[in-house]
Design a protein around this motif. Structure first.
Motif, PDB file in Angstrom:
ATOM      1  N   ARG A  62       0.926  -1.126  -0.025  1.00 11.84           N
ATOM      2  CA  ARG A  62       0.174  -0.155   0.181  1.00 11.84           C
ATOM      3  C   ARG A  62       0.946   1.484   0.348  1.00 11.84           C
ATOM      4  N   ALA A  63       2.362   0.971   0.631  1.00 12.14           N
ATOM      5  CA  ALA A  63       2.762   2.157   1.078  1.00 12.14           C
ATOM      6  C   ALA A  63       3.589   2.743  -0.540  1.00 12.14           C
ATOM      7  N   LEU A  64       3.803   1.643  -1.469  1.00  8.71           N
ATOM      8  CA  LEU A  64       4.360   1.651  -2.888  1.00  8.71           C
ATOM      9  C   LEU A  64       3.410   2.483  -3.869  1.00  8.71           C
ATOM     10  N   ALA A  65       1.913   1.563  -3.839  1.00  9.38           N
ATOM     11  CA  ALA A  65       1.136   2.407  -4.107  1.00  9.38           C
ATOM     12  C   ALA A  65       0.798   3.249  -4.419  1.00  9.38           C
ATOM     13  N   ASP A  66       0.817   3.910  -2.814  1.00 14.68           N
ATOM     14  CA  ASP A  66       0.980   5.484  -2.527  1.00 14.68           C
ATOM     15  C   ASP A  66       1.714   6.240  -3.428  1.00 14.68           C
ATOM     16  N   ALA A  67       3.359   6.039  -2.950  1.00 13.38           N
ATOM     17  CA  ALA A  67       3.944   6.375  -3.929  1.00 13.38           C
ATOM     18  C   ALA A  67       4.045   6.644  -5.066  1.00 13.38           C
ATOM     19  N   GLY A  68       3.181   5.840  -6.142  1.00 13.64           N
ATOM     20  CA  GLY A  68       3.570   5.541  -7.050  1.00 13.64           C
ATOM     21  C   GLY A  68       4.682   5.106  -7.494  1.00 13.64           C
ATOM     22  N   LEU A  69       5.390   3.961  -6.976  1.00 15.68           N
ATOM     23  CA  LEU A  69       6.398   2.922  -7.075  1.00 15.68           C
ATOM     24  C   LEU A  69       6.682   1.692  -7.178  1.00 15.68           C
ATOM     25  N   THR A  70       7.292   0.709  -6.987  1.00 16.71           N
ATOM     26  CA  THR A  70       7.529  -0.428  -7.872  1.00 16.71           C
ATOM     27  C   THR A  70       8.503  -1.268  -7.254  1.00 16.71           C
ATOM     28  N   PHE A 165       6.510   3.660   5.361  1.00 17.23           N
ATOM     29  CA  PHE A 165       6.988   4.375   4.513  1.00 17.23           C
ATOM     30  C   PHE A 165       7.444   4.774   3.385  1.00 17.23           C
ATOM     31  N   VAL A 166       7.748   5.240   2.944  1.00 16.98           N
ATOM     32  CA  VAL A 166       8.798   4.680   1.562  1.00 16.98           C
ATOM     33  C   VAL A 166       8.525   5.925   1.098  1.00 16.98           C
ATOM     34  N   VAL A 167      10.036   6.016   1.667  1.00 15.78           N
ATOM     35  CA  VAL A 167      11.012   8.240   2.081  1.00 15.78           C
ATOM     36  C   VAL A 167      12.119   8.044   0.521  1.00 15.78           C
ATOM     37  N   SER A 168      11.822   9.181  -0.032  1.00 19.03           N
ATOM     38  CA  SER A 168      12.678   9.224  -1.073  1.00 19.03           C
ATOM     39  C   SER A 168      13.583  10.362  -0.641  1.00 19.03           C
ATOM     40  N   GLN A 169      14.704  10.638  -2.032  1.00 19.25           N
ATOM     41  CA  GLN A 169      15.589  11.300  -1.996  1.00 19.25           C
ATOM     42  C   GLN A 169      14.899  12.995  -3.498  1.00 19.25           C
ATOM     43  N   THR A 170      15.311  13.588  -2.323  1.00 24.40           N
ATOM     44  CA  THR A 170      15.035  15.335  -2.959  1.00 24.40           C
ATOM     45  C   THR A 170      16.184  15.663  -3.167  1.00 24.40           C
ATOM     46  N   ALA A 171      16.248  16.906  -4.174  1.00 19.94           N
ATOM     47  CA  ALA A 171      17.884  17.604  -4.044  1.00 19.94           C
ATOM     48  C   ALA A 171      17.477  19.155  -4.080  1.00 19.94           C
ATOM     49  N   ASP A 172      16.342  19.330  -3.617  1.00 18.42           N
ATOM     50  CA  ASP A 172      15.436  20.470  -3.736  1.00 18.42           C
ATOM     51  C   ASP A 172      15.405  21.065  -2.180  1.00 18.42           C
ATOM     52  N   PRO A 173      15.604  21.860  -1.816  1.00 19.45           N
ATOM     53  CA  PRO A 173      15.895  22.309  -0.571  1.00 19.45           C
ATOM     54  C   PRO A 173      14.304  22.654   0.402  1.00 19.45           C
TER      55      PRO A 173
END
Length: 313
Positions: A62-70, A165-173
């Protein structure tokens, strides 16, 4: 410097229910006695053939689906749990296979009710370092498996469930994300809350109550101080769901209005490392938590361990 954002959230609550009236038939207790002391009316209980990896798998999907990731997008899996299906291998390793991931790192963290926050802190470090782009963080426990249902002081508390949670990287401060994490331990109180060797949960309830309130209050205030935030900046406080009286005491000591505190304990009980991500997901589903909200998470557990995290969703 990279930043960690919450890309997706999911949870799974077993269908089984253990009510206070059920417990009245098992031990010398009453609905009124339990509600007055804990705030709990019912508990989520896994089916006999549902193991921790099953609960974690459903929350993770469910967390992966919510993140739009596989699953193939994941670089790491971290699971906070005290009740793995087996002493080894890890629940995380089972998830890696069941989800269909690449041959990525998969690790269980053995940090009692602070397991999810410890996993989140670890994931944040890997994301910020640039080593990982997407990490699955799970809190999952089957505490009914290690609960003594002849001990009325503990059997009224514990339950089963999983959150992720699925946590992801962002370079936007300027992008919302994790602002601060902190975890602590003090083994002096090791035997105030522990599992017997090969047995069930044992707890000094009065001592744990005082330790829990003190620890969660201190870490909450320290996190606010470290980030330059005040309670006025916080939209929601999500404390570990151990006991409603503990939740109320922490909120009072931190001067958090009741309407800003998320509590799920009444109908779910205490499912250890799963309580915070489940509470987060349920409040997001019912519309309370929205993108852009600032949340303070705090927990304590046997060890004694405690910690907190501040994030903008």
């Amino acid at each position: 410097m990279y930043k960690t954002r919450i890309a997706g959230v999911g949870s799974y609550i077993p269908e089984g229910r253990l009510t206070n009236h059920d417990l009245e038939q098992m031990v010398e207790t009453s609905d009124d006695w339990i509600v007055t002391r804990t705030g709990i009316s019912a508990r989520s209980i896994a089916a006999p053939d549902q193991y921790t990896s099953d609960l974690a798998f459903l929350a993770a999907q469910r967390a992966l689906a919510d993140a739009g990731l596989t699953a193939e997008d994941l670089d790491m899996i971290l699971v906070g749990t005290e009740t793995p299906d087996h002493p080894f291998p890890s629940v995380a390793c089972q998830l890696q296979h069941r989800l269909g991931c690449r041959a990525i790192s998969a690790v269980d963290l053995h940090v009692t009710c602070v397991g999810f926050l410890s996993a989140l802190e670890t994931a944040d470090a890997f994301i910020r370092s640039g080593k990982c782009r997407h990490i699955l963080v799970v809190g999952a426990d089957n505490l009914s498996r290690i609960t003594d249902y002849t001990d009325r002081t503990t059997c009224i508390l514990f339950s089963d469930g999983a959150g992720a949670f699925v946590v992801s990287q962002t370079a936007d401060p300027s992008h919302p994300g994790i602002l601060h994490t902190a975890t602590h331990a003090n083994g002096e109180h090791y035997f105030s809350l522990y599992q017997e060797r090969g047995g069930s949960i044992k707890m000094d309830g009065r001592k744990i109550f005082k330790l829990a309130v003190t620890a969660m209050t201190e870490t909450t205030k320290q996190t606010l101080e470290a980030t330059g935030k005040t309670i006025a900046d916080i939209d929601w406080l999500i404390p570990h769901q151990a006991n409603q009286r503990i939740i109320d005491a922490v909120a009072e000591h931190c001067e958090v209005p009741n309407e800003k505190v998320i509590s799920t304990i009444k109908y779910l009980g205490n499912n250890s490392s799963a309580t915070i991500p489940i509470a987060f997901d349920l409040a997001r589903q019912d519309g309370r938590i929205k993108r852009g909200d600032t949340l303070l998470l705090t927990a304590f557990g046997g060890g004694l361990v405690w910690g907190s995290a501040l994030l903008q969703f």
